[in-house]
Design an enzyme around this catalytic site. Structure first.
Site, PDB file in Angstrom:
ATOM      1  N   VAL A 157       0.840  -1.192   0.000  1.00 61.59           N
ATOM      2  CA  VAL A 157       0.000   0.000   0.000  1.00 61.59           C
ATOM      3  C   VAL A 157       0.876   1.242   0.000  1.00 61.59           C
ATOM      4  O   VAL A 157       1.883   1.305   0.716  1.00 61.59           O
ATOM      5  CB  VAL A 157      -0.940   0.023   1.227  1.00 61.59           C
ATOM      6  CG1 VAL A 157      -1.898   1.199   1.150  1.00 61.59           C
ATOM      7  CG2 VAL A 157      -1.715  -1.289   1.322  1.00 61.59           C
ATOM      8  N   ASP A 216       7.407  -3.973 -13.239  1.00 59.06           N
ATOM      9  CA  ASP A 216       6.037  -3.605 -13.613  1.00 59.06           C
ATOM     10  C   ASP A 216       5.930  -2.146 -14.046  1.00 59.06           C
ATOM     11  O   ASP A 216       5.201  -1.354 -13.447  1.00 59.06           O
ATOM     12  CB  ASP A 216       5.082  -3.888 -12.450  1.00 59.06           C
ATOM     13  CG  ASP A 216       3.643  -4.062 -12.925  1.00 59.06           C
ATOM     14  OD1 ASP A 216       3.435  -4.116 -14.150  1.00 59.06           O
ATOM     15  OD2 ASP A 216       2.738  -4.126 -12.078  1.00 59.06           O
TER      16      ASP A 216
END
Length: 491
Positions: A73, A182
């Site tokens: 997060v 990514d």
């Protein structure tokens, strides 16, 4: 699938820009040094300090999160000295070895550039593992490219994003950090002056074993699918997908884009909002560069230096400030994305019964051209048989006989006479109801290929991604669908 590009053209780029390239590389390194010297030293923060900065890690401070099984997060926070920061909080099991985490974080913290949202610190406290970076107040490339409210991203700004990203990758590579995990439109951020920066978080693996490279399967580098590992060439492949994003204003699967490029039909890739705002030559060069990056064989892709050399001559309006190009006056707050629609909400909750009711209610009214095709005079028994397959599939779909629906729709699709995004959508839901989640995702993506502006295709992709456990990608796809539907309704 890939396209073999001419090595002669690649050599021409290297030769014609060699003189520029040498001086540019030195300038880039010098800027990186200057920037690094102007930033605060890398700090090991205390957990209480970061907890207070992020309001006790309040959900209201969450900027992004990836996955629910092992979430990482990112929170927005404000230090006591008034600095805004981004805090990435890893899942407890990601980095069990404190020493290893600190070494990796400090190594990334040594890479400082004005093209990066730089890492300025970290925290190890018990099982807590946190990274601290500069906060970028003007959102992500995804926001400005896919979810724009006032104006589409201008061509000159898209070219600037591509160049700055290539320069960031070149700089990182020169510092021994050529791997980036990514790379996507959510990793490109805009600073207070609206200049694009590459998030430093992607320079560090999401876990010690490095197996948490998470992305939509359709956009994953081929070698990662084969080996589970990324390489510097994998990063270039992801850069190619970002070039497609910038060209099209949509997230287009590379295989579909390469098919269009191969048959010289790449104009279908270009964002309609850009019409008349760039030259054919510039568009052709960017498409050519994207196709080089997307080569199936990793060794055939260009490196970051070649990307920079190719992108510099394409730049436009270089004297215009980024915030002017983006139409964002200083201090203007960026509005949040629209709230979820009923179909989007049903997909987010994975309420397949509700999705079924809505798809049934929508019918075929959103198909482009299919209604006219089906109302045509039936002129052969083959066409009649194809239409009967669809009719039987619809009857089974209404009756919730999903096995029969899959069989009939498959026969209709395989015939190939007529293409209907709604049939793909209905077969997608039938697959979901039958716990065939990968097949469902493929159908939802095919519906988007057939009808790129249809939000339902994105919503169903999100539902399939949730079922596959790819929660981060699912949430991002939901945002794409919601934003697309909001623009759709305006028109």
């Amino acid at each position: 699938m890939g396209i073999r590009c001419s090595k002669l053209s690649l050599c021409w780029w290297s030769h014609s820009h060699h003189k520029f390239h040498s001086s540019h590389t030195q300038d880039l390194e010098d800027r990186g040094k200057d920037e690094g010297e102007s930033l605060p030293t890398f700090t090991e923060f205390k957990l209480d300090e970061l907890r207070a900065a992020a309001s006790g890690f309040s959900p209201d401070n969450i900027v992004s999160e990836h996955g629910e099984k092992a979430p990482n997060v990112v929170y927005k926070g404000k230090l006591n000295d008034g600095r805004w920061i981004a805090i990435k909080r890893f899942h407890r099991s990601a980095w069990p070895d404190t020493r290893q985490f600190l070494e990796e974080a400090k190594a990334v913290g040594m890479v400082r550039s004005d093209k990066l949202a730089n890492l300025i610190g970290c925290c190890c406290d018990g099982e807590e593992r946190l990274l601290v970076a500069e906060f970028m107040p003007n959102e992500t490339l995804s926001k400005h490219l896919f979810h724009w409210e006032n104006q589409p991203l201008k061509w000159a700004m898209r070219l600037r994003v591509a160049l700055y990203l290539a320069q960031a990758l070149e700089y990182c590579s020169s510092k021994g950090r050529s791997l980036y995990h990514d790379l996507n439109a959510y990793r490109i951020l805009f600073d207070v002056e609206c200049n694009p920066r590459l998030s430093c978080f992607g320079l560090m693996k999401n876990s010690r074993d490095g197996k948490s490279y998470s992305t939509n399967l359709a956009f994953t580098p081929p070698e990662y699918m084969r080996t589970g590992r990324i390489s510097p060439e994998s990063v270039i492949y992801s850069f190619g997908t970002l070039l497609l994003d910038l060209l099209s204003g949509k997230h287009i699967p590379p295989s579909h884009a390469l098919d269009l490029i191969k048959v010289k039909n790449f104009r279908m890739l270009i964002d309609s909002n850009l019409e008349g705002h760039f030259s054919d030559n510039d568009g052709t060069e960017l498409v050519r560069l994207a196709s080089r990056c997307l080569q199936y064989e990793a060794r055939e892709r260009p490196n970051a230096k070649t990307l920079v050399a190719a992108l510099v001559p394409l730049q436009k309006e270089t004297e215009v400030a980024s915030h002017v190009l983006m139409g964002i006056p200083d201090g203007t707050a960026i509005q949040d994305s629209p709230s979820l629609t009923p179909l989007g909400d049903a997909c987010s909750r994975q309420d397949l019964i509700a999705i079924h009711e809505m798809l049934e209610d929508i019918g075929y009214k959103d198909d482009e051209g299919i209604a006219n095709e089906l109302s045509f005079q039936v002129w052969t028994s083959q066409i009649q048989e194809t239409l009967n397959c669809k009719k039987h599939g619809d009857t089974a779909f209404r009756a919730k006989d999903f096995a029969t629906a899959i069989k009939c729709y498959t026969q209709y699709i395989d015939d190939g006479t007529m293409v209907s995004p709604t049939v793909f959508a209905r077969r997608c839901l039938s697959y979901l109801m039958s716990n065939m989640h990968q097949e469902a995702l493929a159908d939802a993506m095919q519906a988007q290929v057939v009808s790129p502006e249809w939000p339902t295709a994105l919503y169903l992709q999100a539902a399939a991604l949730f079922r596959l456990g790819m929660d981060g990608d699912a949430k991002e796809t939901l945002k794409d669908g919601t934003s697309l539907e909001a623009k759709w309704k305006k028109h």
